[in-house]
Design a protein around this motif. Sequence first.
Motif, PDB file in Angstrom:
ATOM      1  N   GLN B  91      14.451 -95.581  -8.804  1.00 47.93           N
ATOM      2  CA  GLN B  91      15.418 -96.591  -7.703  1.00 47.93           C
ATOM      3  C   GLN B  91      16.765 -96.701  -8.176  1.00 47.93           C
ATOM      4  N   LEU B  92      17.098 -97.154  -9.665  1.00 52.18           N
ATOM      5  CA  LEU B  92      18.297 -97.540  -9.527  1.00 52.18           C
ATOM      6  C   LEU B  92      18.639 -95.278  -9.664  1.00 52.18           C
ATOM      7  N   HIS B  93      18.254 -94.805 -10.325  1.00 55.04           N
ATOM      8  CA  HIS B  93      18.623 -93.325 -10.457  1.00 55.04           C
ATOM      9  C   HIS B  93      19.339 -93.451  -8.648  1.00 55.04           C
ATOM     10  N   MET B  94      17.921 -93.644  -8.343  1.00 53.59           N
ATOM     11  CA  MET B  94      18.112 -93.038  -7.028  1.00 53.59           C
ATOM     12  C   MET B  94      18.992 -93.445  -6.126  1.00 53.59           C
ATOM     13  N   GLY B  95      19.405 -94.769  -6.396  1.00 53.41           N
ATOM     14  CA  GLY B  95      20.723 -95.025  -5.369  1.00 53.41           C
ATOM     15  C   GLY B  95      21.990 -94.653  -5.916  1.00 53.41           C
ATOM     16  N   ALA B  96      21.982 -94.615  -7.249  1.00 56.54           N
ATOM     17  CA  ALA B  96      23.455 -93.962  -7.582  1.00 56.54           C
ATOM     18  C   ALA B  96      23.260 -92.374  -6.941  1.00 56.54           C
ATOM     19  N   TRP B  97      22.209 -91.792  -7.070  1.00 55.49           N
ATOM     20  CA  TRP B  97      22.374 -90.112  -6.572  1.00 55.49           C
ATOM     21  C   TRP B  97      22.708 -90.799  -4.935  1.00 55.49           C
ATOM     22  N   GLY B  98      21.874 -91.299  -4.233  1.00 57.65           N
ATOM     23  CA  GLY B  98      22.737 -91.395  -2.779  1.00 57.65           C
ATOM     24  C   GLY B  98      24.029 -91.313  -2.332  1.00 57.65           C
ATOM     25  N   ALA B  99      25.116 -92.876  -3.215  1.00 62.27           N
ATOM     26  CA  ALA B  99      25.883 -93.206  -3.202  1.00 62.27           C
ATOM     27  C   ALA B  99      26.745 -91.678  -3.710  1.00 62.27           C
ATOM     28  N   THR B 100      26.141 -90.798  -4.663  1.00 66.20           N
ATOM     29  CA  THR B 100      27.221 -89.978  -4.812  1.00 66.20           C
ATOM     30  C   THR B 100      26.974 -89.282  -3.442  1.00 66.20           C
ATOM     31  N   ALA B 101      26.185 -88.501  -2.910  1.00 64.92           N
ATOM     32  CA  ALA B 101      25.950 -87.953  -1.520  1.00 64.92           C
ATOM     33  C   ALA B 101      27.129 -88.198  -1.189  1.00 64.92           C
ATOM     34  N   VAL B 102      27.271 -89.383  -0.631  1.00 62.99           N
ATOM     35  CA  VAL B 102      28.218 -89.777   0.029  1.00 62.99           C
ATOM     36  C   VAL B 102      29.995 -89.273  -0.431  1.00 62.99           C
ATOM     37  N   VAL B 103      30.236 -88.950  -1.239  1.00 56.79           N
ATOM     38  CA  VAL B 103      31.339 -88.240  -1.686  1.00 56.79           C
ATOM     39  C   VAL B 103      31.415 -87.110  -1.888  1.00 56.79           C
ATOM     40  N   MET B 104      30.078 -86.539  -2.503  1.00 57.73           N
ATOM     41  CA  MET B 104      30.190 -85.498  -2.399  1.00 57.73           C
ATOM     42  C   MET B 104      30.363 -84.607  -1.269  1.00 57.73           C
ATOM     43  N   THR B 105      30.044 -85.162   0.302  1.00 59.40           N
ATOM     44  CA  THR B 105      30.188 -84.652   1.684  1.00 59.40           C
ATOM     45  C   THR B 105      31.798 -83.728   1.144  1.00 59.40           C
ATOM     46  N   GLY B 106      32.428 -84.857   0.818  1.00 58.18           N
ATOM     47  CA  GLY B 106      34.157 -84.001   0.808  1.00 58.18           C
ATOM     48  C   GLY B 106      35.138 -85.427   0.870  1.00 58.18           C
ATOM     49  N   ILE B 163      23.373 -82.400 -11.327  1.00 58.55           N
ATOM     50  CA  ILE B 163      24.364 -82.766 -12.218  1.00 58.55           C
ATOM     51  C   ILE B 163      25.012 -81.525 -13.165  1.00 58.55           C
ATOM     52  N   TYR B 164      23.947 -80.779 -13.637  1.00 58.55           N
ATOM     53  CA  TYR B 164      24.110 -79.847 -14.031  1.00 58.55           C
ATOM     54  C   TYR B 164      23.272 -78.253 -13.376  1.00 58.55           C
ATOM     55  N   GLY B 165      22.916 -78.629 -11.784  1.00 60.25           N
ATOM     56  CA  GLY B 165      23.370 -77.171 -10.758  1.00 60.25           C
ATOM     57  C   GLY B 165      24.431 -78.095  -9.775  1.00 60.25           C
ATOM     58  N   PRO B 166      23.582 -77.982  -8.691  1.00 62.08           N
ATOM     59  CA  PRO B 166      24.892 -78.259  -7.187  1.00 62.08           C
ATOM     60  C   PRO B 166      25.730 -79.080  -7.690  1.00 62.08           C
ATOM     61  N   TRP B 167      25.865 -80.230  -8.382  1.00 66.79           N
ATOM     62  CA  TRP B 167      26.750 -81.051  -8.166  1.00 66.79           C
ATOM     63  C   TRP B 167      28.058 -80.996  -9.317  1.00 66.79           C
ATOM     64  N   THR B 178      28.989 -85.088 -12.261  1.00 69.17           N
ATOM     65  CA  THR B 178      30.586 -84.864 -10.893  1.00 69.17           C
ATOM     66  C   THR B 178      31.585 -84.532 -11.656  1.00 69.17           C
ATOM     67  N   MET B 179      32.204 -84.841 -10.535  1.00 65.36           N
ATOM     68  CA  MET B 179      34.030 -84.562 -10.502  1.00 65.36           C
ATOM     69  C   MET B 179      34.124 -86.607 -10.487  1.00 65.36           C
ATOM     70  N   GLN B 180      35.064 -86.687 -11.267  1.00 63.33           N
ATOM     71  CA  GLN B 180      36.051 -88.080 -10.590  1.00 63.33           C
ATOM     72  C   GLN B 180      35.639 -88.492  -9.814  1.00 63.33           C
ATOM     73  N   PHE B 181      34.954 -89.641  -8.628  1.00 61.62           N
ATOM     74  CA  PHE B 181      35.577 -89.502  -7.138  1.00 61.62           C
ATOM     75  C   PHE B 181      36.761 -90.107  -6.984  1.00 61.62           C
ATOM     76  N   PRO B 182      37.187 -89.768  -5.433  1.00 57.39           N
ATOM     77  CA  PRO B 182      38.401 -90.294  -5.152  1.00 57.39           C
ATOM     78  C   PRO B 182      38.847 -91.869  -4.894  1.00 57.39           C
ATOM     79  N   GLU B 183      39.828 -91.615  -5.078  1.00 54.95           N
ATOM     80  CA  GLU B 183      40.667 -94.167  -5.339  1.00 54.95           C
ATOM     81  C   GLU B 183      39.419 -94.109  -3.977  1.00 54.95           C
ATOM     82  N   GLY B 184      39.183 -94.015  -2.943  1.00 52.82           N
ATOM     83  CA  GLY B 184      38.604 -94.465  -1.699  1.00 52.82           C
ATOM     84  C   GLY B 184      36.996 -94.981  -2.551  1.00 52.82           C
ATOM     85  N   ALA B 185      36.681 -93.710  -3.071  1.00 51.15           N
ATOM     86  CA  ALA B 185      34.594 -93.936  -3.231  1.00 51.15           C
ATOM     87  C   ALA B 185      34.949 -95.031  -4.662  1.00 51.15           C
TER      88      ALA B 185
END
Lengths: 508, 365
Positions: B91-106, B163-167, B178-185
């Motif tokens: 669940q922790l891994h999925m949470g990290a993924w879910g939060a990252t997904a928000v950032v990955m929208t660009g 992290i090996y593929g699309p992101w 993934t790339m480093q998160f922007p400051e706002g994230a």
Amino acid sequence: MTDDKIAVALRGITKRFPGVIANDSVDLELREGEIHTLLGENGAGKSTLMNVLTGIYRPDAGSISVFGRTVQLKTPKDAIDLGIGMVHQSFKLVPTHTVTENIVLGLGRGFSRVKLDEAQARVATLSKQYGVKVDPNALVWQLSIGEQQRVEILKILFRGAKILLLDEPTAVLTPQESEELFHTLRSMREQGHSIVFISHKLDEVMTISDRITVLRGGKNVGTVLVQDTNPQDLSHLMVGREIKFATFPKKESRGEQVLEVEGVDALNTRGLPALKGVTFSVAAGEILGLAGVAGNGQQELAQVITGLQRPTAGTVRVQGADMRGKRARHFIDAGVSYVPADRHGVATVGDMSLSHNSVLRRYREPKFGKGPLLNFNAAIGYARRLIKEFNISTPGHATPVRSLSGGNLQKVILAREMTTRHHLLVVMSATRGLDVGATEFVRKTLNDHRHQGGSIVLISEDLEELLSLSDRIAVIFHGEIMGIVDAETARIESLGLMMAGQRLSEVA
Amino acid sequence: MRLELRLERSRKLEYLVPVVSVLLSLVVCAVLLLSTGANPLAAYSAMLKEAFGTSYGITEVLVKATPLILCGLGVMLAFKMLFWNIGAEGQLHMGAWGATAVVMTGWDGSPWLMIPAMMLGGFAAGALWALIPAYLKVKLNTNEIITTLLLNYVAILWVAHFIYGPWKDPVSFGFPMTMQFPEGAQLLRLAGTRVHLGFVFALVIAVALYFIQEKSRWGFEIAVTGGNPNAAEYAGMNAGRNILLVMLISGGLAGLAGMVEVSGIQLKLLKDISPHAAPYGYTAIIIAWLARRNPWGVVLVSILMGGLYVGGETVQITMKLPVNIVLIIQALILFFVLGGDILSRYRLVFDRPGQRPKKAALSGG
């Protein structure tokens, strides 16, 4: 039976527990090849005595001799080695294993191999020899309760027991299964086994026994030959007084219908029909007794009228409102209180305090909180009130109910269920296992409740209790109501016949 | 020698058992350390000094404690209802993924919007992941120990896939991240330390759970269900609904732990968001047990466990001891606590000839 050789002789067995003498210098002789019934009320000391004989308890005083040799029974294994085996009320079987596997389980030492096919052949032989019908290859979970009991009996015979103790074996059986059990017991007697049969059902005691020993208050108050006695004498010995069926005064006028049950069908936990077309009603100010041998659908009926189980057909109305599709909490809200038979397993949470338990079914009421919050101080105040009004003896409201005695625990449950605003009270086995004082208290409470206009469905196996409290008595057999009779004019004989499956029209 | 059921659980032992368990595990671990030629006292004092003796150490302890508190609270709530959620790690891994997904929208906006969105994403992903075994339990009565445990591996591989593929960051020199998160994230940090806002979230949630457990009607339902499921049914409580709700929160909190790790510490999604030697999600199980399913206990024990992590890393560097020592101590603690719990329910009785069990008093009649 004519053989007077003694299989077991207990002399002066005394067993004390803190505050009670469970057995008070009891003498008992079990002859070879006899069926000897141990008769007595709950708490008379029957189970303690049997636990002494199977090495579970060690007596404080007295001696035991088996086949003429004085023995010390230190562990259950000692008893088994001497050929003493017991069938307990709750079975100790592994459901996913076969009958044979269950029978050989625990035999052999260390890593020695058990030859299953040999064992199976022996099980089959024993089964034929004693007329114990059960398939050695069947898986235990597929068996009926009666068949599981037969496995327990075979288990003991397989270990070579000559002395069998059966603790209320018929309590869980249908009349047919009881009949088969008696057949088996007789066949064992013919082949020289000695049997101790524990029961408090007088009719079957008269049918199966050679001799009867009556225990009362931990003492042996008499051993009699079956041909020298009759049920009246036995009941006299059991309770120390003639059962007079002292009836509580009934209420003259009854009010409107509070519970109406119509054509209800329901299944048991194994998915088999447990109730078939059950129809009855209860009015305000009335106690309807439900009589029947345990396991004839009482549990399912109690669950259906309290919303814990949904019927597969038919309707249940509480104060005229159709409860179709409603859950237990809707029934609670509609004013249905319930005192279940299983006080520890269902009615309370053992590790929780008395005050928490006192609001177990009431915590949603506005009285005990605001919005999502629960007001525990209100619960404590309420619990204090219950302790006082119902005379519950407990160190305090914070005591975990696990440590209360059976009578006090039942008082907690009754108090909770009766002090809530309710229209219908469903009570199952209300006085089972309680001492005389607690029993009287419960009965008086229920009677008072009726006189205040309450309606009660009283489910019990105790005919005396039903006759003394009920206005009307319904008899259930195999999930069907055999008939409903007026308690004032009911005859025990006809109730007994109905409990055995005859309809009111056939016995009247 | 036999075990005899206590009429009342011993209150004193309830609290004594965890303390003694920790001490015993340190003793046993000392024997292991001695066998490798290390000086256990030196190792322990180095661990203690490094974790709690310097201000840097203390802040690092809080950094480790943050995901532990969040996961521990989630696991605690589920355990309270006797729902054995072993799946906090997934669940922790999925949470990290879910939060990252928000950032990955660009999206690159204000932290006032991005952080709440990421929290929501993390919570929701963790909650959904936990709802799978909860739903299976309610509908099919599957064993949740197995389903929650196995879903951990799926979640970890799910993250790996992204992290090996699309992101994967094209300029990461082939590292799976993934790339480093922007400051706002990125979560606000206490100046000069790695302690981030997530620690405050964890404390706030501990307070909230205390009120739910101890003061609310719903908390009462959970306690009754955990104490006796039949009684819960008898009391008209909806067991299925409660399992779903509890797991929604339990998984959501573990998901939030994943979110604060990527947004507060790693600043990107990468492979080892949870320490390999002793993953947060599994440590949370030990924490919930040691803490006696009490929210304050979870906070306290998480900080102590955080100290174990920090100290363990220190002795790895300074004394060349394997970091697995942390895992060994953790495992020993759990082992002793579970063993010790038997003593708070049962009493040890030494039989002498002629003496008889007191247990009989329970069933005498």
